[in-house]
Design a protein around this motif. Structure first.
Motif, PDB file in Angstrom:
ATOM      1  N   ASN A 172       2.685  25.687  45.047  1.00  0.00           N
ATOM      2  CA  ASN A 172       1.788  24.564  44.822  1.00  0.00           C
ATOM      3  C   ASN A 172       1.163  24.734  43.444  1.00  0.00           C
ATOM      4  O   ASN A 172       0.308  25.587  43.252  1.00  0.00           O
ATOM      5  N   GLU A 173       1.605  23.926  42.460  1.00  0.00           N
ATOM      6  CA  GLU A 173       1.082  24.017  41.104  1.00  0.00           C
ATOM      7  C   GLU A 173      -0.227  23.244  41.006  1.00  0.00           C
ATOM      8  O   GLU A 173      -0.290  22.072  41.337  1.00  0.00           O
ATOM      9  N   LEU A 174      -1.274  23.934  40.572  1.00  0.00           N
ATOM     10  CA  LEU A 174      -2.603  23.342  40.489  1.00  0.00           C
ATOM     11  C   LEU A 174      -3.091  23.344  39.046  1.00  0.00           C
ATOM     12  O   LEU A 174      -2.725  24.213  38.258  1.00  0.00           O
ATOM     13  N   THR A 175      -3.944  22.389  38.707  1.00  0.00           N
ATOM     14  CA  THR A 175      -4.594  22.306  37.403  1.00  0.00           C
ATOM     15  C   THR A 175      -6.092  22.241  37.656  1.00  0.00           C
ATOM     16  O   THR A 175      -6.553  21.442  38.482  1.00  0.00           O
ATOM     17  N   VAL A 222      -2.088  32.798  40.070  1.00  0.00           N
ATOM     18  CA  VAL A 222      -1.184  33.273  39.020  1.00  0.00           C
ATOM     19  C   VAL A 222      -1.017  32.162  37.984  1.00  0.00           C
ATOM     20  O   VAL A 222      -0.415  31.128  38.269  1.00  0.00           O
ATOM     21  N   PRO A 223      -1.554  32.360  36.754  1.00  0.00           N
ATOM     22  CA  PRO A 223      -1.509  31.295  35.743  1.00  0.00           C
ATOM     23  C   PRO A 223      -0.126  31.111  35.128  1.00  0.00           C
ATOM     24  O   PRO A 223       0.684  32.038  35.092  1.00  0.00           O
ATOM     25  N   PHE A 224       0.122  29.895  34.657  1.00  0.00           N
ATOM     26  CA  PHE A 224       1.329  29.555  33.905  1.00  0.00           C
ATOM     27  C   PHE A 224       0.989  29.552  32.422  1.00  0.00           C
ATOM     28  O   PHE A 224      -0.124  29.214  32.036  1.00  0.00           O
ATOM     29  N   PHE A 282      -1.917  26.887  37.391  1.00  0.00           N
ATOM     30  CA  PHE A 282      -1.585  28.100  38.136  1.00  0.00           C
ATOM     31  C   PHE A 282      -0.972  27.749  39.487  1.00  0.00           C
ATOM     32  O   PHE A 282      -0.972  26.596  39.901  1.00  0.00           O
ATOM     33  N   HIS A 283      -0.448  28.758  40.150  1.00  0.00           N
ATOM     34  CA  HIS A 283      -0.045  28.601  41.545  1.00  0.00           C
ATOM     35  C   HIS A 283      -0.689  29.736  42.348  1.00  0.00           C
ATOM     36  O   HIS A 283      -1.160  30.726  41.785  1.00  0.00           O
TER      37      HIS A 283
END
Length: 111
Positions: free
Chosen positions: A11-14, A40-42, A102-103
């Motif tokens: 689940n990619e969150l901003t 865990v950041p992108f 992040f996810h």
């Protein structure tokens, strides 16, 4: 010997600076596990704009929500079955100065 379970929620969150998000994982099993959550950041840059990034995320809460529901085969029944569900909830706060992508990764230790 203990076992370890790793779950990528995919689940990619901003999240804006100072903001907090709440999420959860349904039907978490095994029931007797000790659970943890990590953000865990992108990398958010690009080759055109560069990769100057300073991301700080904090998992502020992790908790278990356990429900048991009574199920009767029919309204007049003297016997009762139960259905139980465990959810793992978490809150993550962006403690940095820029928008963070992040996810969430969950882990569990159990026997």
């Amino acid at each position: 010997m203990s076992k370890v379970l790793f779950i990528d929620t995919k689940n990619e969150l901003t999240l804006a600076p100072g903001a907090t998000v709440h999420g959860w994982w349904n039907n978490a099993s095994p029931f007797n596990a000790v659970w943890d959550a990590q953000a865990v950041p992108f990398a958010t840059g690009s080759t055109a704009s560069g990769f100057a990034q300073d991301t700080s995320l904090e998992v502020t809460r992790v908790w278990r929500h356990y429900t048991v529901t009574e199920i009767k085969p029919n309204p007049q029944s003297q016997t009762v079955d139960t259905k139980d569900e465990t959810e793992i909830h978490y809150e993550i706060k962006n403690i940095g100065n820029s928008v963070a992508k992040f996810h969430v990764v969950l882990s569990a230790i159990y026997e």
